[in-house]
Motif scaffolding. Structure first.
Motif, PDB file in Angstrom:
ATOM      1  N   ALA A 174       0.849  -1.188   0.000  1.00 26.83           N
ATOM      2  CA  ALA A 174       0.000   0.000   0.000  1.00 26.83           C
ATOM      3  C   ALA A 174       0.885   1.238   0.000  1.00 26.83           C
ATOM      4  O   ALA A 174       1.973   1.245   0.572  1.00 26.83           O
ATOM      5  CB  ALA A 174      -0.919   0.015   1.220  1.00 26.83           C
ATOM      6  N   SER A 176       0.816   5.679   0.329  1.00 24.70           N
ATOM      7  CA  SER A 176       0.174   6.975   0.553  1.00 24.70           C
ATOM      8  C   SER A 176       0.949   8.018  -0.248  1.00 24.70           C
ATOM      9  O   SER A 176       2.156   8.187  -0.035  1.00 24.70           O
ATOM     10  CB  SER A 176       0.204   7.359   2.039  1.00 24.70           C
ATOM     11  OG  SER A 176      -0.602   6.493   2.802  1.00 24.70           O
ATOM     12  N   GLN A 204      -2.597  -1.042  -3.120  1.00 24.52           N
ATOM     13  CA  GLN A 204      -3.504   0.086  -2.873  1.00 24.52           C
ATOM     14  C   GLN A 204      -2.670   1.360  -2.951  1.00 24.52           C
ATOM     15  O   GLN A 204      -1.563   1.423  -2.401  1.00 24.52           O
ATOM     16  CB  GLN A 204      -4.118  -0.040  -1.479  1.00 24.52           C
ATOM     17  CG  GLN A 204      -5.022   1.121  -1.069  1.00 24.52           C
ATOM     18  CD  GLN A 204      -5.420   1.006   0.403  1.00 24.52           C
ATOM     19  OE1 GLN A 204      -4.572   0.980   1.274  1.00 24.52           O
ATOM     20  NE2 GLN A 204      -6.715   0.925   0.672  1.00 24.52           N
ATOM     21  N   ASN A 206      -3.385   5.392  -2.148  1.00 20.99           N
ATOM     22  CA  ASN A 206      -4.268   6.475  -1.711  1.00 20.99           C
ATOM     23  C   ASN A 206      -3.581   7.807  -1.971  1.00 20.99           C
ATOM     24  O   ASN A 206      -2.392   7.970  -1.676  1.00 20.99           O
ATOM     25  CB  ASN A 206      -4.601   6.353  -0.221  1.00 20.99           C
ATOM     26  CG  ASN A 206      -5.595   5.247   0.058  1.00 20.99           C
ATOM     27  OD1 ASN A 206      -5.874   4.418  -0.804  1.00 20.99           O
ATOM     28  ND2 ASN A 206      -6.103   5.198   1.265  1.00 20.99           N
ATOM     29  N   TYR A 207      -4.337   8.753  -2.490  1.00 25.24           N
ATOM     30  CA  TYR A 207      -3.812  10.045  -2.932  1.00 25.24           C
ATOM     31  C   TYR A 207      -4.406  11.138  -2.050  1.00 25.24           C
ATOM     32  O   TYR A 207      -5.628  11.277  -1.972  1.00 25.24           O
ATOM     33  CB  TYR A 207      -4.213  10.250  -4.393  1.00 25.24           C
ATOM     34  CG  TYR A 207      -3.785  11.529  -5.038  1.00 25.24           C
ATOM     35  CD1 TYR A 207      -2.445  11.843  -5.192  1.00 25.24           C
ATOM     36  CD2 TYR A 207      -4.736  12.420  -5.542  1.00 25.24           C
ATOM     37  CE1 TYR A 207      -2.058  13.016  -5.820  1.00 25.24           C
ATOM     38  CE2 TYR A 207      -4.370  13.589  -6.173  1.00 25.24           C
ATOM     39  CZ  TYR A 207      -3.015  13.878  -6.306  1.00 25.24           C
ATOM     40  OH  TYR A 207      -2.630  15.042  -6.936  1.00 25.24           O
ATOM     41  N   TYR A 208      -3.534  11.879  -1.368  1.00 25.80           N
ATOM     42  CA  TYR A 208      -3.990  12.884  -0.407  1.00 25.80           C
ATOM     43  C   TYR A 208      -3.786  14.298  -0.976  1.00 25.80           C
ATOM     44  O   TYR A 208      -2.651  14.729  -1.210  1.00 25.80           O
ATOM     45  CB  TYR A 208      -3.238  12.710   0.915  1.00 25.80           C
ATOM     46  CG  TYR A 208      -3.557  11.382   1.570  1.00 25.80           C
ATOM     47  CD1 TYR A 208      -4.668  11.237   2.411  1.00 25.80           C
ATOM     48  CD2 TYR A 208      -2.794  10.249   1.316  1.00 25.80           C
ATOM     49  CE1 TYR A 208      -4.983  10.028   2.996  1.00 25.80           C
ATOM     50  CE2 TYR A 208      -3.104   9.030   1.894  1.00 25.80           C
ATOM     51  CZ  TYR A 208      -4.196   8.922   2.731  1.00 25.80           C
ATOM     52  OH  TYR A 208      -4.513   7.711   3.294  1.00 25.80           O
ATOM     53  N   SER A 232      -5.175   9.995   8.357  1.00 26.36           N
ATOM     54  CA  SER A 232      -5.791   9.067   7.403  1.00 26.36           C
ATOM     55  C   SER A 232      -4.753   8.105   6.830  1.00 26.36           C
ATOM     56  O   SER A 232      -5.024   6.900   6.660  1.00 26.36           O
ATOM     57  CB  SER A 232      -6.459   9.849   6.267  1.00 26.36           C
ATOM     58  OG  SER A 232      -7.515  10.647   6.752  1.00 26.36           O
ATOM     59  N   ALA A 233      -3.552   8.623   6.539  1.00 25.60           N
ATOM     60  CA  ALA A 233      -2.497   7.767   6.007  1.00 25.60           C
ATOM     61  C   ALA A 233      -2.079   6.723   7.043  1.00 25.60           C
ATOM     62  O   ALA A 233      -1.820   5.555   6.701  1.00 25.60           O
ATOM     63  CB  ALA A 233      -1.298   8.613   5.589  1.00 25.60           C
ATOM     64  N   GLN A 236      -4.679   4.132   7.095  1.00 26.04           N
ATOM     65  CA  GLN A 236      -4.536   3.315   5.890  1.00 26.04           C
ATOM     66  C   GLN A 236      -3.548   2.185   6.138  1.00 26.04           C
ATOM     67  O   GLN A 236      -3.812   1.021   5.792  1.00 26.04           O
ATOM     68  CB  GLN A 236      -4.060   4.177   4.721  1.00 26.04           C
ATOM     69  CG  GLN A 236      -3.821   3.389   3.428  1.00 26.04           C
ATOM     70  CD  GLN A 236      -3.111   4.215   2.364  1.00 26.04           C
ATOM     71  OE1 GLN A 236      -2.964   5.444   2.501  1.00 26.04           O
ATOM     72  NE2 GLN A 236      -2.641   3.570   1.307  1.00 26.04           N
ATOM     73  N   TRP A 240      -4.419  -1.784   6.376  1.00 29.47           N
ATOM     74  CA  TRP A 240      -3.744  -2.661   5.412  1.00 29.47           C
ATOM     75  C   TRP A 240      -3.117  -3.855   6.119  1.00 29.47           C
ATOM     76  O   TRP A 240      -3.255  -5.001   5.680  1.00 29.47           O
ATOM     77  CB  TRP A 240      -2.682  -1.858   4.666  1.00 29.47           C
ATOM     78  CG  TRP A 240      -2.031  -2.567   3.515  1.00 29.47           C
ATOM     79  CD1 TRP A 240      -0.738  -3.004   3.446  1.00 29.47           C
ATOM     80  CD2 TRP A 240      -2.632  -2.903   2.256  1.00 29.47           C
ATOM     81  NE1 TRP A 240      -0.497  -3.590   2.234  1.00 29.47           N
ATOM     82  CE2 TRP A 240      -1.642  -3.544   1.484  1.00 29.47           C
ATOM     83  CE3 TRP A 240      -3.910  -2.718   1.724  1.00 29.47           C
ATOM     84  CZ2 TRP A 240      -1.891  -3.995   0.179  1.00 29.47           C
ATOM     85  CZ3 TRP A 240      -4.154  -3.180   0.425  1.00 29.47           C
ATOM     86  CH2 TRP A 240      -3.163  -3.805  -0.316  1.00 29.47           C
TER      87      TRP A 240
END
Length: 247
Positions: A174, A176, A204, A206-208, A232-233, A236, A240
């Protein structure tokens, strides 16, 4: 490359306030910071591979303690043998010269010591690893559950990862990513996505939005957007690990 080498944004940031709860120790000559979960279980471990500010950085220790508070035994080694880059680097610091002494030939053996210690000394059943900026490269290089290394990986704003290294992973990964990040910009993120799609391994990304490189460790928590993205990261990463550890 799937991410660019470290640059100025890799050592700039804000020191966070808080009381750390872990302790320092030595493992086969490697200095480490360790933090236990409340139940003292070592079944599920997180190997914490830092950015270039290193394992003595309060921000990193607070994050390590947060992983412990979520049920994981955490080990965070000194990747730089007492030679980290100072936060907000002072004038005259030679970054290019520093990089020469801190490549895979120096870092891989430290990671190997930690992995062997987690497996053999502590008896951990599963090992996850988090890599922030610099540390991300070494999560990727050792994400080989088939070899008894890292089982599950997580990266935040990675640097220095090559396509071949990413192509070689054998475990779930994953990432970030920050909107404003010239180390891991859109084209490198898309390149990483294209590689991960071909591997048949869970992944995964995730884009912040509204945050910069380093937000997950060194961002200013006075900015609500940064605080939200950092929290949030972190979640995540925790989710995970729980998904792929099954704990």
């Amino acid at each position: 490359m799937s991410s660019h080498p470290p640059a100025a944004c890799c050592y700039q940031g804000v020191k966070h306030d808080g009381k750390t709860t872990g302790s320092f120790s030595t493992l086969n000559g490697v200095e480490i910071y360790i933090s236990y979960p409340a139940n003292k279980s070592v079944d599920y471990a997180v190997l914490f591979l830092t950015d270039i500010i290193g394992y003595r950085f309060t921000n990193a220790q607070l994050l390590a303690d947060q992983f412990a508070a979520n049920g994981y035994f955490v080990m965070m080694p000194d990747l730089f043998c007492g030679d980290p880059v100072p936060l907000n680097r002072p004038d005259g610091f030679n970054m290019q010269e520093w990089k020469k002494g801190h490549g895979p030939l120096a870092i891989d053996p430290i990671v190997d010591v930690c992995l062997a210690g987690l497996r053999n000394k502590y008896g951990c059943k599963k090992i996850g690893a988090v890599g922030y900026c610099f540390g991300a490269k070494y999560v990727v290089r050792h994400l080989h559950p088939d070899k008894g290394e890292i089982d599950v990986g997580y990266l935040a704003h990675p640097s220095f990862v090559t396509p071949d290294e990413l192509k070689s992973i054998k475990g779930p990964l994953a990432i970030s990513a920050a909107e404003n990040d010239h180390i891991f910009p859109a084209e490198k993120r898309h390149e990483s996505e294209d590689i991960l799609k071909t591997l048949g391994i869970p992944y995964q990304i995730n884009y912040y939005g509204g945050v910069e490189h380093g937000f997950a460790v060194r961002g200013s928590l006075n900015r609500r957007s940064v605080q939200f993205a950092k929290e949030s990261a972190f979640m995540q990463a925790v989710q995970w690990f729980k998904e792929h550890f099954g704990n």
